[in-house]
Every structure is written in structure tokens, then in C-alpha cells.
Design an enzyme around this catalytic site. Structure first.
Site, PDB file in Angstrom:
ATOM      1  N   ASP A  71      25.409  44.995  60.463  1.00 37.71           N
ATOM      2  CA  ASP A  71      25.111  43.570  60.542  1.00 37.71           C
ATOM      3  C   ASP A  71      26.296  42.845  61.164  1.00 37.71           C
ATOM      4  OD1 ASP A  71      23.833  41.029  59.918  1.00 37.71           O
ATOM      5  OD2 ASP A  71      22.820  42.102  58.304  1.00 37.71           O
ATOM      6  N   ASP A  80      23.402  38.343  63.254  1.00 31.45           N
ATOM      7  CA  ASP A  80      23.086  37.235  62.361  1.00 31.45           C
ATOM      8  C   ASP A  80      23.110  35.901  63.108  1.00 31.45           C
ATOM      9  OD1 ASP A  80      22.701  36.323  59.568  1.00 31.45           O
ATOM     10  OD2 ASP A  80      24.676  35.400  59.819  1.00 31.45           O
ATOM     11  N   GLU A 122      18.729  37.521  65.163  1.00 29.20           N
ATOM     12  CA  GLU A 122      17.987  36.705  64.208  1.00 29.20           C
ATOM     13  C   GLU A 122      17.692  35.341  64.843  1.00 29.20           C
ATOM     14  OE1 GLU A 122      18.389  35.230  59.579  1.00 29.20           O
ATOM     15  OE2 GLU A 122      20.159  35.242  60.860  1.00 29.20           O
ATOM     16  N   HIS A 151      16.125  40.769  53.624  1.00 27.27           N
ATOM     17  CA  HIS A 151      16.963  40.289  52.525  1.00 27.27           C
ATOM     18  C   HIS A 151      16.875  38.792  52.301  1.00 27.27           C
ATOM     19  CE1 HIS A 151      19.113  39.708  56.234  1.00 27.27           C
ATOM     20  NE2 HIS A 151      19.885  38.831  55.633  1.00 27.27           N
ATOM     21  N   ASP A 152      16.312  38.038  53.245  1.00 31.64           N
ATOM     22  CA  ASP A 152      16.215  36.584  53.138  1.00 31.64           C
ATOM     23  C   ASP A 152      14.827  36.115  52.721  1.00 31.64           C
ATOM     24  OD1 ASP A 152      18.833  35.923  53.797  1.00 31.64           O
ATOM     25  OD2 ASP A 152      18.426  35.868  55.947  1.00 31.64           O
TER      26      ASP A 152
END
Length: 571
Positions: free
Chosen positions: A103, A210, A268, A343-344
Site C-alpha cells: 500500500d 492510496d 484509489e 478495508h474501508d
């Protein structure tokens, strides 16, 4: 559809398994998941059918935002392991024919990163302009205010006052996550060297990037338009999302680093709903990134200004958004991803399926069928292959660990004077769309702590681990896990039509999703009933003699889909 990119890159036809390290598997008995637990589980991940692992942040961090606050890109958070463990994981992946993504978090760092410590030490420090500093505004009474009304994505002002140097710094997330200044050439080079080249040279196979759309901010830092009249702080994404300079930054990142390696990148996009903007990131000709995560579909039902003011999922909106992004790369040289969880996000079976005991398994399988027939590179989040659910509704705010959730609840508490109705409403929003749902420990068995750890985990285990766990599902040929394994094999056999085929709805029912995929003479028909009631299906004549390739129920009627029933046909 793939003809515009003649060489089919390796990452187009693969499956990615995302791991949230803190919650995946604890190998040393300290209550935290770690790299040792990942290494122990490589065969499980491989046998599922996935062959790329994406690790959420593992870098050194004070963990105010679960690793998305990096204090050193070249070190590993001690509870996860060490750089040597990453090297062992890379080797373990590669000997199995698997790959590893890390990440990449470079919109901001932790306030404990040495770069920021230097930056805030003095206005004359060489790293001062590595972050975004601005003087205060003063009203007619001489009261100090932040430079503008921008709201942090984690509630409150996006600016934090620094007493020592008498200026504010920008933080679009937590105050412990100061934003980097991407206009600073020296900073960008340091990011490339420390966070990217360092790991690529060790054999990492790429990055999930990210918040890729927000590196560039409007240099005038104007006030955001008033959308929430009850707050002094306003959503300001119009001033920092998808700005022209941002595309230049990502192109430079590719030119200087990514293009030098045979690596995979997925950015993202966040709430970027314009397909033309998304294509500017992932077009092969633009040479920026390979693909992105669009959130419009999975955000169906989220509040537009305040995500926690959520509504039940409207199937019409969900279907429309799904089709829009399935068709988004038809006729161009872009690429995309297919996912329902990360994860979000809350658990997909609790949002788009039905997590009651009666329908959880069948609806989890239905969602798996939707994803396994979707265009793009497939992403599965840990526990999704089991049909893991949202956390129980009777958990209190004390059971929620996410910084975003805690900040939101405390902001409502402060703004309303602890009003019971307001706090109940806040909890209602957290129970619908909070990030904690995805972060409970992986449910490996029905033993204490769900087999995740030998001691009490850092976060409470979902109460249903005795009914939903890996060990039981491995032994059950009819489990959600077994169904996923079968689906992934079928997708591999039909990768052209599923991953690359054109997409068309063939039924306008608001309750049933029926679509065709077509690719090089192959045709697939997918029928999915998103309700707990039987629904009529006028099966078109050309399909009546074709048997389903797979379905998620034991017995089917010719002209009806049972509750949460799905069928896939290929010819």
C-alpha cells in the site's frame, strides 16, 4: 474489447487477495496479526485461487490510523515484523507463482515522520515546504481562524495550529496526518526513493496507491461552498480532487519510477464518478496507472455530504452504477477493477445481500457470482470468501476502533451536547457504513478468539465466528468458501468473456440483475435475484436449451429465481 491493448498484461486476468495485517492472523501471540501469519497462510490463499496479495500498510507508524500514518517508509511496524519478514514473504509468494503488492500512502505522512519533524521545527528549515503551511486568518475582533473552511475527512477543520511556528498545516485526514506538498520537487523525489524504489528493488510487484486523486490542491486555497449549514467546516473536494496538476504528478511518478519495473498499480479513485476523469488515470496511452478502484457502486446508500447519514441501498441506483462502470472501458485502452469489499467498506453480504441466518450463505454466493463475472481485475477482501458479516448491532461505540468512527461520534456528541437521539442516529450510521465492519479479526476456526490469536485480539472478534469460519467451510463442499473456489476456476476457464467482455442488461427489473457479457464469439448470461422473494425470469428463447454453468441453489424452477438465487450460463 481488449483489442486496443494488444499485449494482455499479466495483471488483467489475475485475482488479488487483500489482507488487513492487524486482523489477518497472529503468529506470535501478541493479539495483533503479523507478517508471520501471512506467510503461514500463503497456501490457503493460493488454494483459494488468488495469486496476488495486497497488504494494507505495514510501514512503521504510531498507528493513529492503522498504518495510514507512516512515520518511516523504509521500516516495518514492529508488531507486524521486520523488513526481513517482508523479504521472506516476497520469496514465499514468488516460489508459489504469486505476487505481492504494498500500500503506497503518499498524500500524507505521520506527524512523527522525520520529514515533518524537520518541517515544523522552523520556517527556515529546508523541509518547511515539504508540507502545506499557511498563516492564520483573523476576524474583526482579532480572533484567530484556520486559513479556510475546509473540513477534514475525519471531521472538524482540515487545519491544525502549530504553536511553535505560528502557522497552520493542512491535514485532509487526521491532525496526525499532515498532507505532503506535491508542488515541492525535492519532496517528490524523496517519496519516489523512500516509499517506492526501496521496495520495488526488493522484489515487490506493485502498489495499491492510496488517495491518488487528491495530491494536488488549489494553490489559492479558497473557501469551500456551504453544503452543511450546521457546520463551520465544509466538504472541499472540489478544490483538491482530480486537479490538472494531479494528473501531471501521477504521470511523473510513472515515468520516474513505475515504468522502470514490471509492476502493477491500482489507484484509489474514491468518489470520482466521472468516467472520463477515471480514464485519464488508467488509459494505457496516458502512462499513469494500470487501473483504479471506483467507489460509486460500493458507496450506494452512503450520505453524499456526510457518509454516515446513510440510506438503505436502492437497487436501481446500484444496478445503474454497476452497469456504468462495467461499460466504462469498452472501446478504449483503459482497464478497471472488480470489487465489493475492502478495508474501508462494510461487509458486502450485510449491505447488498442478506446476512440473516436463512439467506446469508445463498446471498453471499450470489454476490460472488456477480463479482466473478465482472469486467476487470478481481479483488477479494479477507473474509469475503467466507461471507463474513458486519459486526452485531448491539455493539457500542466502545467496541469501535476506527479513528474515523470515534472522531465522528465525538463530533456529534460535542455538537449536540450529548443528545441521545443524535448519538443514536450517529450509531445508526456507523452500523451501516462504518469501516470497523471490515476490520474484525479473520475467523479461522470456532476455537477461542476465532483461531486468530492465542490471546485477546486488538479488536473484538465478531460474535458469529462459531458459525462462520475457515475450518468449517474447508470441510464443507457446499460452503461459501468452496463456492468461491469453484467460481474462480470457472472464471479462469472463461476469463475472456467474464473479465474482458462487453456488458449489457437484458432485463429492466428493479429487483433482478440480468446481463449478458460478449467477447470474441463467446456469450455469458447472468441472472441474479437481489430479494428474499421468488422472482419471474422470462428466459429468452435462445437460452432455453442451455444448462446453467453454475448456480447457488440446489433446485431451480425454469421460470422463477428463488430468493437470492443466481445462475450463470455460457455458450
Amino acid at each position: 474489447m481488449d483489442s486496443l491493448q494488444n499485449d494482455r498484461k499479466w495483471w488483467k486476468d489475475e485475482y488479488v487477495y487483500q489482507i488487513w495485517p492487524a486482523s489477518f492472523k497472529d503468529s506470535n501471540g501478541d493479539g495483533w496479526g503479523d507478517l508471520g501469519g501471512v506467510i503461514e497462510s500463503l497456501d490457503y490463499i493460493k488454494e483459494l485461487g488468488t495469486n496476488i496479495i495486497w497488504l494494507s500498510p505495514i510501514f512503521d507508524s504510531p498507528q493513529h490510523d492503522m498504518g495510514y500514518d507512516v512515520s518511516n517508509y523504509e521500516e516495518v511496524y514492529s508488531r507486524f515484523g521486520s523488513v526481513f519478514d517482508v523479504e521472506a514473504l516476497i520469496k514465499g509468494c514468488h516460489v508459489r507463482g504469486m505476487r505481492l503488492l504494498l500500500d503506497l500512502v503518499v498524500n500524507h505522512t505521520s506527524d512523527q515522520h522525520q520529514w515533518f519533524k524537520d518541517s515544523r521545527s522552523s520556517k527556515q528549515d529546508p523541509k518547511r515546504d515539504w508540507y502545506i503551511w499557511k498563516p492564520a486568518r483573523y476576524d474583526e475582533n482579532g480572533n484567530r481562524h484556520p486559513p479556510n473552511n475546509w473540513r477534514s475527512n475525519f471531521s472538524g477543520s482540515a487545519w491544525e495550529w502549530d504553536e511553535a511556528t505560528q502557522e497552520y498545516y493542512l491535514h485532509l485526514f487526521a491532525k496526525t496526518q499532515p498532507d505532503l506538498n506535491w508542488e515541492c520537487v525535492a519532496m517528490r523525489q524523496a517519496v519516489y526513493d523512500s516509499s517506492m524504489k526501496f521496495w520495488l528493488d526488493k522484489g515487490v510487484d506493485g502498489f495499491r496507491i492510496d488517495t491518488i486523486t487528491i495530491y494536488s490542491k488549489d494553490p489559492s486555497f479558497p473557501d469551500a461552498p456551504i453544503q452543511d449549514k450546521d457546520s463551520p467546516w465544509q466538504l472541499a473536494s472540489c478544490h483538491y480532487r482530480n486537479k490538472a496538476r494531479n494528473f501531471e504528478h501521477i504521470a511523473e511518478m510513472n515515468e520516474k519510477v513505475l515504468s522502470k519495473y514490471d509492476c502493477m498499480t491500482v489507484g484509489e479513485y474514491g468518489p470520482t464518478y466521472d468516467t472520463d476523469l477515471a480514464l485519464r488515470y488508467c488509459s494505457a496511452a496516458e502512462k499513469r496507472i494500470d487501473m483504479g478502484f471506483q467507489f460509486e457502486t460500493v458507496y450506494t446508500g452512503f450520505g453524499k455530504v456526510d457518509k454516515f447519514k446513510a440510506q438503505p441501498v436502492a437497487m436501481g441506483d446500484f444496478k445503474g452504477s454497476h452497469a456504468k462502470w462495467q461499460k466504462f472501458i469498452e472501446g478504449n485502452d483503459g482497464w478497471t477493477s472488480a470489487f465489493l469489499e475492502n478495508h474501508d467498506l462494510p461487509r458486502s453480504v450485510s449491505r447488498f445481500g442478506c446476512d440473516s441466518p436463512e439467506y446469508r450463505e445463498v446471498s453471499a454466493k450470489l454476490l460472488a457470482m456477480m463479482e466473478a463475472t465482472a469486467t476487470g481485475t478481481l479483488f477479494i477482501y479477507q473474509g469475503q470468501e467466507l461471507g463474513m458479516t458486519n459486526i452485531p448491532k448491539d455493539w457500542t461505540i466502545d467496541d469501535y476502533q476506527d479513528l474515523e468512527a470515534q472522531n465522528y461520534y465525538n463530533a456529534v456528541k460535542a455538537a449536540t451536547g450529548c443528545d441521545g437521539n443524535a448519538l443514536a442516529s450517529a450509531m445508526g450510521g456507523l452500523r451501516q457504513v462504518g469501516r470497523d465492519h471490515a476490520r474484525t479479526p479473520m475467523q479461522w476456526s470456532n476455537s477461542p478468539n476465532a483461531g486468530f490469536s492465542s490471546v485477546k485480539p486488538w479488536m473484538r472478534v465478531n460474535d458469529n465466528y462459531r458459525e462462520i469460519n475457515v475450518a468449517d467451510q474447508l470441510a464443507d463442499k457446499n460452503s461459501v468458501l468452496s463456492f468461491w473456489k469453484t467460481l474462480l476456476k470457472l472464471r479462469r476457464k472463461n476469463i475472456g468473456v467474464f473479465a474482458h467482455g462487453s456488458f449489457t442488461y437484458v432485463d429492466d427489473s428493479p429487483l433482478v440483475m440480468t446481463y449478458e457479457k460478449k467477447f470474441n464469439g463467446e456469450v455469458a448470461l447472468v441472472m441474479l435475484n437481489f430479494t428474499s422473494e421468488s422472482q419471474p425470469i422470462p428466459l429468452r428463447e435462445e437460452w432455453t436449451s442451455t444448462k446453467p454453468l453454475i448456480g447457488n441453489v440446489d433446485k431451480s424452477e425454469d421460470q422463477k429465481l428463488g430468493p437470492w438465487e443466481g445462475r450463470i450460463y455460457v455458450k
